[in-house]
Design an enzyme around this catalytic site. Structure first.
Site, mmCIF file in Angstrom:
data_model
loop_
_atom_site.group_PDB
_atom_site.id
_atom_site.type_symbol
_atom_site.label_atom_id
_atom_site.label_comp_id
_atom_site.label_asym_id
_atom_site.label_seq_id
_atom_site.Cartn_x
_atom_site.Cartn_y
_atom_site.Cartn_z
ATOM 1 N N HIS A 66 -44.836 34.037 -41.268
ATOM 2 C CA HIS A 66 -45.444 34.686 -42.425
ATOM 3 C C HIS A 66 -46.474 35.713 -41.987
ATOM 4 O O HIS A 66 -46.937 35.682 -40.851
ATOM 5 C CB HIS A 66 -46.086 33.646 -43.357
ATOM 6 C CG HIS A 66 -47.074 32.768 -42.675
ATOM 7 N ND1 HIS A 66 -46.705 31.674 -41.908
ATOM 8 C CD2 HIS A 66 -48.419 32.811 -42.613
ATOM 9 C CE1 HIS A 66 -47.780 31.091 -41.417
ATOM 10 N NE2 HIS A 66 -48.835 31.763 -41.827
ATOM 11 N N GLY A 67 -46.793 36.597 -42.917
ATOM 12 C CA GLY A 67 -47.780 37.612 -42.628
ATOM 13 C C GLY A 67 -48.183 38.342 -43.898
ATOM 14 O O GLY A 67 -47.580 38.161 -44.957
#
Length: 154
Positions: A66-67
């Site tokens: 994720h980011g």
């Protein structure tokens, strides 16, 4: 929050063989770009940047990379089922075959954490992961992931 708001049908794929975590992140970025119109290179960069802080392989063949991205206005997801498990440096040292990538707006705050928790709860369910592993049709995979479920009490 509901996974059907995060994961659209076009962001679900079955992928044959990937040779590295870097190639996996490229695939996630490309699928996110095609399905959501985001910049693939920026998506890949934020996944690699987050991964450098610690592995997002949570065990049992599952990874939750994720980011946060500057140009997003809502949280988006990408799901890949790998036909051949990939060595991912997971916490349990097992290769991964189920990958749910999340991208959130830079300033999403607690919503990003809520989405990550929802995905984590969903992917921890052995019945769901077994069904995901038994299907090759992206439409069925999407339906399995976005099916409305009654929340479990803690």
């Amino acid at each position: 929050m509901d996974l059907s708001k995060v994961l659209i049908p076009g962001a679900v794929r079955v992928v044959g063989q990937l040779t590295s975590k870097k190639r996996l992140f490229q695939e996630l970025g490309e699928v996110a770009a095609q399905a959501h119109g985001i910049n693939a290179a920026m998506a890949i960069d934020v996944l690699q940047e987050r991964e450098s802080l610690g592995p997002t392989g949570v065990g049992h063949g599952i990874a939750l990379p994720h980011g946060r991205l500057e140009d997003l206005d809502h949280i988006i997801g990408v799901f890949l089922r790998l036909e051949k498990p990939l060595d991912y440096d997971s916490v349990d040292r097992q290769p991964v075959d189920l990958v749910f990538g999340l991208f959130a707006p830079k300033d999403s705050g607690v919503d990003h954490l809520k989405a990550l928790a929802l995905v984590s709860r969903t992917m921890r369910d052995p019945a769901i992961t077994a069904t995901l592993r038994a299907n090759n049709d992206p439409a069925k995979l999407h339906a399995i992931l976005t099916e409305n479920r009654t929340p479990q009490a803690a």
